[in-house]
Design a protein around this motif. Structure first.
Motif, PDB file in Angstrom:
ATOM      1  N   ALA A  91       0.853  -1.188   0.000  1.00  0.00           N
ATOM      2  CA  ALA A  91       0.000   0.000   0.000  1.00  0.00           C
ATOM      3  C   ALA A  91       0.889   1.239   0.000  1.00  0.00           C
ATOM      4  CB  ALA A  91      -0.913  -0.013   1.215  1.00  0.00           C
ATOM      5  N   ASP A  92       0.365   2.331  -0.536  1.00  0.00           N
ATOM      6  CA  ASP A  92       1.147   3.563  -0.615  1.00  0.00           C
ATOM      7  C   ASP A  92       1.140   4.279   0.736  1.00  0.00           C
ATOM      8  OD1 ASP A  92       2.573   5.682  -2.025  1.00  0.00           O
ATOM      9  OD2 ASP A  92       0.747   6.834  -1.695  1.00  0.00           O
ATOM     10  N   TYR A  93       2.243   4.993   1.036  1.00  0.00           N
ATOM     11  CA  TYR A  93       2.354   5.634   2.355  1.00  0.00           C
ATOM     12  C   TYR A  93       1.334   6.749   2.544  1.00  0.00           C
ATOM     13  CZ  TYR A  93       4.566   9.908   0.619  1.00  0.00           C
ATOM     14  OH  TYR A  93       4.798  11.088  -0.007  1.00  0.00           O
TER      15      TYR A  93
ATOM     16  N   THR B  45       9.856   8.419  -9.425  1.00  0.00           N
ATOM     17  CA  THR B  45       9.510   8.761  -8.045  1.00  0.00           C
ATOM     18  C   THR B  45       8.594   7.693  -7.441  1.00  0.00           C
ATOM     19  OG1 THR B  45       7.582   9.998  -8.770  1.00  0.00           O
ATOM     20  CG2 THR B  45       9.643  11.216  -8.561  1.00  0.00           C
TER      21      THR B  45
ATOM     22  N   MET C  22       6.458  -1.183  -6.775  1.00  0.00           N
ATOM     23  CA  MET C  22       5.227  -0.675  -7.383  1.00  0.00           C
ATOM     24  C   MET C  22       5.376  -0.492  -8.893  1.00  0.00           C
ATOM     25  SD  MET C  22       4.407   2.252  -4.623  1.00  0.00           S
ATOM     26  CE  MET C  22       3.646   1.917  -3.041  1.00  0.00           C
TER      27      MET C  22
ATOM     28  N   LEU D 124      -6.996  12.872   2.365  1.00  0.00           N
ATOM     29  CA  LEU D 124      -5.558  13.140   2.337  1.00  0.00           C
ATOM     30  C   LEU D 124      -5.174  14.422   3.059  1.00  0.00           C
ATOM     31  CD1 LEU D 124      -4.113  12.266  -1.178  1.00  0.00           C
ATOM     32  CD2 LEU D 124      -3.825  11.064   0.970  1.00  0.00           C
TER      33      LEU D 124
ATOM     34  N   HIS E 200      -1.948  15.570  -4.030  1.00  0.00           N
ATOM     35  CA  HIS E 200      -0.837  14.702  -3.631  1.00  0.00           C
ATOM     36  C   HIS E 200       0.258  14.819  -4.660  1.00  0.00           C
ATOM     37  CE1 HIS E 200      -1.835  11.713  -6.670  1.00  0.00           C
ATOM     38  NE2 HIS E 200      -3.098  11.888  -6.348  1.00  0.00           N
ATOM     39  N   ASP E 201       1.481  14.472  -4.252  1.00  0.00           N
ATOM     40  CA  ASP E 201       2.606  14.596  -5.179  1.00  0.00           C
ATOM     41  C   ASP E 201       2.802  13.289  -5.936  1.00  0.00           C
ATOM     42  OD1 ASP E 201       3.871  12.854  -3.465  1.00  0.00           O
ATOM     43  OD2 ASP E 201       4.870  14.439  -2.359  1.00  0.00           O
ATOM     44  N   GLU E 202       3.909  13.199  -6.685  1.00  0.00           N
ATOM     45  CA  GLU E 202       4.134  12.063  -7.568  1.00  0.00           C
ATOM     46  C   GLU E 202       4.965  10.974  -6.892  1.00  0.00           C
ATOM     47  OE1 GLU E 202       5.366  14.989  -7.607  1.00  0.00           O
ATOM     48  OE2 GLU E 202       7.284  15.178  -8.638  1.00  0.00           O
ATOM     49  N   ASN E 203       5.149  11.058  -5.552  1.00  0.00           N
ATOM     50  CA  ASN E 203       5.941  10.033  -4.862  1.00  0.00           C
ATOM     51  C   ASN E 203       5.059   8.875  -4.427  1.00  0.00           C
ATOM     52  OD1 ASN E 203       8.557  11.328  -4.836  1.00  0.00           O
ATOM     53  ND2 ASN E 203       7.587  12.844  -3.526  1.00  0.00           N
ATOM     54  N   TYR E 204       5.457   7.672  -4.822  1.00  0.00           N
ATOM     55  CA  TYR E 204       4.748   6.470  -4.398  1.00  0.00           C
ATOM     56  C   TYR E 204       5.751   5.543  -3.739  1.00  0.00           C
ATOM     57  CZ  TYR E 204       0.865   8.029  -7.244  1.00  0.00           C
ATOM     58  OH  TYR E 204      -0.166   8.755  -7.764  1.00  0.00           O
ATOM     59  N   MET E 205       5.456   5.130  -2.519  1.00  0.00           N
ATOM     60  CA  MET E 205       6.347   4.188  -1.830  1.00  0.00           C
ATOM     61  C   MET E 205       5.592   3.540  -0.671  1.00  0.00           C
ATOM     62  SD  MET E 205       8.759   6.921   0.154  1.00  0.00           S
ATOM     63  CE  MET E 205       8.610   8.328  -0.926  1.00  0.00           C
ATOM     64  N   PRO E 206       6.076   2.353  -0.227  1.00  0.00           N
ATOM     65  CA  PRO E 206       5.445   1.729   0.929  1.00  0.00           C
ATOM     66  C   PRO E 206       5.677   2.577   2.186  1.00  0.00           C
ATOM     67  CG  PRO E 206       6.959   0.215  -0.186  1.00  0.00           C
ATOM     68  CD  PRO E 206       7.174   1.550  -0.767  1.00  0.00           C
ATOM     69  N   ARG E 207       4.809   2.401   3.165  1.00  0.00           N
ATOM     70  CA  ARG E 207       4.907   3.186   4.390  1.00  0.00           C
ATOM     71  C   ARG E 207       6.260   3.004   5.084  1.00  0.00           C
ATOM     72  NH1 ARG E 207       0.802   5.529   6.703  1.00  0.00           N
ATOM     73  NH2 ARG E 207      -0.624   4.274   5.506  1.00  0.00           N
TER      74      ARG E 207
ATOM     75  N   TRP F 101      14.060  13.079   4.013  1.00  0.00           N
ATOM     76  CA  TRP F 101      12.664  13.294   3.647  1.00  0.00           C
ATOM     77  C   TRP F 101      12.442  14.743   3.233  1.00  0.00           C
ATOM     78  CZ3 TRP F 101       8.892  10.181   2.496  1.00  0.00           C
ATOM     79  CH2 TRP F 101       7.585  10.686   2.441  1.00  0.00           C
TER      80      TRP F 101
END
Lengths: 252, 151, 55
Positions: A42-44, A191, A196, B95, B123-130, B142
């Motif tokens: 899942a995304d943060y 990014t 993903m 959000l 929201h911005d273009e950053n996608y990542m796991p928590r 960060w």
């Protein structure tokens, strides 16, 4: 190049490509869907809602890619009267329209929970809606004239005029401030994290494979349609004398 | 040597497209101001809009600025140069939080507070796991919220 | 795990319609394309047969 202007020769290649394209489509969906829905994290910030991306982004890319192919085919048709280029453009249009529609609707489904609205008139969303209307215009113009040749030309001209929208869509998120996010491809790299991006690429390849499959089937269908038309007009002309043939050929 | 019909058609289409793209570029640069979806707090500070004008502002929700009393909420929007206070009554998007990009539509009050009718999260273009996001925050690599308010 | 998948972190009402619609579009266009192709194949065969048999 003129070798491929021959429909029989071209379709020989297209038919040989079809099983491979079908294989790629099935495998990529079988790999991509479980990755997109289950295996990817899942995304943060967006949680599970970001999984709409795996449909939204491939549809958007395909909407743009198919339009480029359609415009290229239209140019080939207008300049060289290349029959296959025209058929490729014509067979691509419904595919592009559906990809673009899918992009717009999945975008709404994504925007509602994340942004708080399903639609805003920012530069990205507006230019993407324009793309959808260009596809509809192309499809409508192709059928709008009594003389199919005139309709084909009008549609091809519209396809070329519409190419002005492609850089606008792509750069809209850089040239103007928008509610839509900028591209995940930046000067510094992507990014989006690796676990993903691979599901995303799998889905993109699945969509591309699907496009090729349907394109080949639609090309077959278009060529058959032309043959049917020819056979009918030949039959209609048969019992009559040569002088009346020209007059009846235009009739449906 | 006379141009063949094919070459002539090619030049015709090439020049047509060139004219079209040139014209579009000119038009877009002429209407640049109208194509802006939202204004940053700096732009508002430089050029205060009239209280009757409906407009959108955008930036990051300033950390520690959110104050809720019942349905009413006030927060500050910043572009790291100027800060603009915003008041709003209603439901906020999921959000919406400190440090998050935000776009609000409404009018500029005479008291200098932006009265929002609608608040949207950007929201911005950053996608990542928590876990990755947490690790980045821990290690100090960060960058909060990206840069939603450009220029 | 199935519950987790169905629930989609509370966003099931948005995520599943998106995937559902994609399925409908992808399958739907395939089916209509195939159907038109089959109809035209049959029509073409019929015309060929008629021509062979003569009027």
């Amino acid at each position: 190049m003129h070798k491929y202007a021959n429909p029989t020769e071209f379709m020989r290649i297209a038919n040989a490509v079809l099983p491979w394209a079908a294989g790629v489509t099935v495998i990529c969906f079988m790999v991509g869907l479980p990755l997109a829905l289950i295996a990817s994290p899942a995304d943060y910030q967006q949680g599970e809602a970001y999984r709409i991306m795996y449909i939204h982004v491939p549809s958007a890319w395909m909407g743009l890619m198919v339009y480029s192919i359609m415009a290229g085919g239209s140019a080939g048709f207008l300049i060289w009267r290349h029959p296959i280029a025209h058929l490729v453009a014509r067979a691509s249009a419904p595919l592009g329209a559906i990809f673009t529609a899918l992009c717009l609707v999945t975008g709404m489904l994504w925007g509602q929970p994340m942004w708080g609205t399903f639609w805003v008139w920012d530069a990205r969303l507006t230019s993407m809606l324009m793309l959808f209307f260009l596809y509809l215009g192309y499809l409508a113009l192709g059928e709008a004239f009594e003389d199919p040749e005139r309709g084909d030309k009008a549609a091809a001209v519209l396809a070329l005029v519409g190419t002005v929208n492609l850089p606008i869509i792509h750069f809209s998120v850089e040239w103007w401030n928008t509610l839509h996010q900028p591209s995940i491809f930046t000067m510094k790299g992507m990014t989006i994290s690796a676990d993903m991006i691979w599901p995303l690429f799998a889905m993109v390849f699945a969509f591309m494979g699907y496009y090729v499959c349907i394109l080949v089937l639609r090309l077959r269908s278009e060529i058959l349609n032309a043959k049917i038309r020819n056979a009918r007009s030949a039959r209609a002309a048969q019992p009559m004398s040569a002088t009346t043939t020209a007059a009846t050929q235009g009739a449906p | 040597m006379a141009l063949t019909r094919k070459t002539r058609r090619m030049y015709f289409i090439g020049l047509g497209l060139l004219g079209l793209f040139g014209g579009a570029a000119l038009m877009l640069s002429a209407f640049q101001d109208n194509l802006v979806f939202f204004r940053s707090p700096s732009e508002i500070a430089a050029n205060r809009p009239s209280p009757t004008q409906r407009l959108r502002i955008g930036g990051l929700v300033e950390v520690g600025s959110i104050a809720k009393t019942g349905e009413n909420v006030t927060f500050s929007v910043t572009d790291n140069e100027h800060v603009l206070k915003v008041s709003y009554k209603g439901i906020l998007p999921d959000l919406f939080k400190e440090g998050q990009g935000v776009v609000a539509e409404g009018t500029m009050g005479a008291d200098g507070v932006f009265a929002a009718r609608e608040v949207l999260a950007k929201h911005d273009e950053n996608y990542m796991p928590r876990e990755v996001a947490d690790a980045l925050k821990k290690s100090g690599h960060w960058q909060e919220g990206g840069a939603p308010a450009k220029e | 795990m199935i519950d987790h998948l169905i629930h989609m972190g509370g966003y099931a009402a948005y995520v599943w319609p998106a995937y559902g619609l994609a399925t409908v579009c992808i399958v739907g266009l395939y089916v209509t394309t195939r159907r038109t192709l089959k109809a035209r194949e049959q029509e073409f065969e019929r015309l060929k047969r008629e021509r062979r048999e003569g009027p």
